[in-house]
Design a protein around this motif. Structure first.
Motif, PDB file in Angstrom:
ATOM      1  N   ARG A 165       0.601  -1.324   0.299  1.00 49.35           N
ATOM      2  CA  ARG A 165      -0.360   0.281  -0.069  1.00 49.35           C
ATOM      3  C   ARG A 165       0.913   0.879  -0.004  1.00 49.35           C
ATOM      4  N   ILE A 172      -3.320   6.664   0.515  1.00 45.92           N
ATOM      5  CA  ILE A 172      -3.228   5.596   1.075  1.00 45.92           C
ATOM      6  C   ILE A 172      -4.399   4.805   0.388  1.00 45.92           C
ATOM      7  N   GLU A 173      -5.195   5.280   0.335  1.00 45.29           N
ATOM      8  CA  GLU A 173      -6.335   4.826  -0.234  1.00 45.29           C
ATOM      9  C   GLU A 173      -6.559   4.224  -2.133  1.00 45.29           C
ATOM     10  N   GLU A 174      -5.908   4.791  -2.243  1.00 46.02           N
ATOM     11  CA  GLU A 174      -5.958   4.783  -4.039  1.00 46.02           C
ATOM     12  C   GLU A 174      -4.772   4.160  -4.481  1.00 46.02           C
ATOM     13  N   TYR A 278     -15.553  -0.621  -3.294  1.00 48.17           N
ATOM     14  CA  TYR A 278     -14.796  -1.623  -3.879  1.00 48.17           C
ATOM     15  C   TYR A 278     -15.506  -2.940  -4.001  1.00 48.17           C
ATOM     16  N   PHE A 382      -8.558   1.617  -6.164  1.00 48.56           N
ATOM     17  CA  PHE A 382      -8.583   0.942  -4.980  1.00 48.56           C
ATOM     18  C   PHE A 382      -7.630   0.620  -4.542  1.00 48.56           C
ATOM     19  N   TRP A 383      -7.407   0.905  -3.456  1.00 46.33           N
ATOM     20  CA  TRP A 383      -5.509  -0.008  -3.404  1.00 46.33           C
ATOM     21  C   TRP A 383      -6.384  -1.746  -3.642  1.00 46.33           C
ATOM     22  N   GLN A 384      -7.119  -1.927  -2.990  1.00 46.72           N
ATOM     23  CA  GLN A 384      -7.388  -3.788  -3.822  1.00 46.72           C
ATOM     24  C   GLN A 384      -7.018  -4.135  -4.317  1.00 46.72           C
ATOM     25  N   ASN A 418       0.711  -4.519   3.699  1.00 48.41           N
ATOM     26  CA  ASN A 418       0.932  -2.895   4.453  1.00 48.41           C
ATOM     27  C   ASN A 418       2.671  -2.370   4.343  1.00 48.41           C
TER      28      ASN A 418
END
Length: 418
Positions: A165, A172-174, A278, A382-384, A418
């Motif tokens: 991440r 951090i979310e993107e 997401y 989306f980081w996922q 992370n």
């Protein structure tokens, strides 16, 4: 020869090297479709080969003329500026030959000729060195029709890739960040901060590749890069997909079918996902695969159909446009991918002529004034998101004349941490 003249010649030479033009791929005209370019790993675009492996370039010509095409191969530096090598230094045999193998379509509404170029062959016997390459295809008037890039690896070092991440709290979310460890046990890398360059590629898309990544520090024989921002990518979202291997019946994500001069496949209308949660949806990261049921040779028996894309979204300002985006046309943005707004139904829509198969695609926004592309404007970031990453390591020893590819590593964000 005077010292002043030698200095002048040296300056001119260095100026030419420094200001060499970066080579861009040329996309084909409308009558050439479905360019697939693969090595032994079956990637449909941007193959990365080991020295001595085979390469296959295929494409369809829809004009029915059985035209003659010729190919040339060129070698490039890591940044896609022309290398100093003579053709005889990187090529065994000779190029500028006619592509001799083609077959005409069989039992299809859309007539086409399917061309195949295999490398090496009896005339172009092989590539001698590693590095960046481009194959260029010309017509019989010696006009460049299209070109495609590929890479050759000599596998001198191991490359470890870990997806993390973003360390930048703002993203951090993107975003997703790529950490690299180069293990040089098998070869000596002198002065690596000057001689080693690394390129990171997300989902085989050279348009968004990150260049000139230098090792931050070394521990023993390991060169390590763990940057906070320099090696991070916007993560995007999973691709939409459809499959029309049965061109006469509705398949995955096809709403209905009509037959005109060619089949028309109308996809279910997609919605913008930027402000939605997401959702994991397995994809092939922008790629495509030609396939058709009840045929023996899909490459000449698969038909073409007009695929009608539609997107439910509010109309954008006039200085922005929406395009369909994916590996089906090498991530190109042009008039054929540009969507028009239907005020009656409040949707963007466009028909694109595609060969039967399984396709990934997404929608992107382009600034009409600057040409800048925003992949996350509609789908979000989306980081996922599951993405493929390739890390290509180049090395030019002090005094070397070309950039060798000494290692390639791969990583996937399904194992993100992370």
């Amino acid at each position: 020869m005077s010292y002043r003249l030698l200095s002048l010649l040296g300056f001119i030479f260095s100026f030419q090297i420094t200001h060499s033009q970066v080579e861009q791929e040329l996309n084909p005209p409308d009558y050439i479709k479905t360019i697939t370019f693969q090595g032994q790993t079956n990637e449909s675009q941007l193959p990365i080969l080991r020295l001595g492996e085979n390469l296959l370039l295929e494409f369809d010509v829809l004009n029915g003329n059985e035209d003659d095409f010729y190919y040339k191969i060129e070698h490039f530096n890591y940044d896609w500026t022309p290398s100093q090598l003579m053709r005889t230094e990187f090529l065994s045999g000779y190029d500028n030959q006619r592509i001799r193998f083609y077959e005409n379509s069989f039992n299809t509404y859309q007539i086409y000729s399917h061309y195949m170029l295999r490398l090496p062959n009896e005339r172009t016997r092989g590539l001698k060195v590693s590095g960046n390459y481009m194959v260029k295809v010309f017509n019989d008037l010696d006009e460049l029709v299209f070109s495609r890039k590929f890479m050759v690896n000599e596998s001198g070092v191991g490359v470890g890739v870990a997806i993390k991440r973003s360390r930048d709290v703002k993203f951090i979310e993107e975003k997703q960040s790529v950490d690299i460890v180069i293990n040089s046990n098998s070869m000596l890398l002198s002065n690596p901060t000057q001689t080693v360059n690394t390129v990171i590629i997300q989902n085989n898309n050279l348009n968004t590749a990150i260049y000139n990544v230098k090792p931050q520090y070394s521990i023993g024989n390991e060169l390590i890069s763990k940057y906070n921002t320099e090696t991070s990518f916007f993560a995007g979202n999973e691709y939409f997909f459809f499959e029309n291997k049965d061109i006469r019946g509705a398949n995955s994500n096809i709403q209905f079918i009509e037959l005109g001069d060619l089949y028309n496949n109308y996809l279910f209308t997609n919605v913008a996902r930027r402000n939605r949660p997401y959702t994991y949806n397995p994809d092939i990261n922008g790629n495509f695969l030609i396939t058709a049921i009840d045929v023996e040779k899909p490459y000449i028996e698969a038909d073409y159909a007009w695929i009608h894309f539609s997107l439910l979204m509010n109309k954008l300002p006039n200085n922005q446009s929406v395009h369909v985006y994916g590996n089906f046309n090498n991530y190109a943005i042009d008039e054929s991918t540009k969507m028009t707004y239907n005020d009656k139904h409040s949707i963007y829509e466009v028909p694109i002529l595609l060969k039967q198969g399984f396709y990934n695609y997404k929608y992107v926004v382009v600034n009409n004034a600057t040409g800048k592309l925003d992949e996350g404007a509609i789908g979000g970031n989306f980081w996922q998101t599951e993405n493929d990453y390739k890390v290509v390591v180049y090395y030019r020893d002090l005094g070397g004349r070309y950039d060798r590819i000494i290692g390639v590593g791969q990583g996937n964000s399904v194992d993100i941490s992370n």
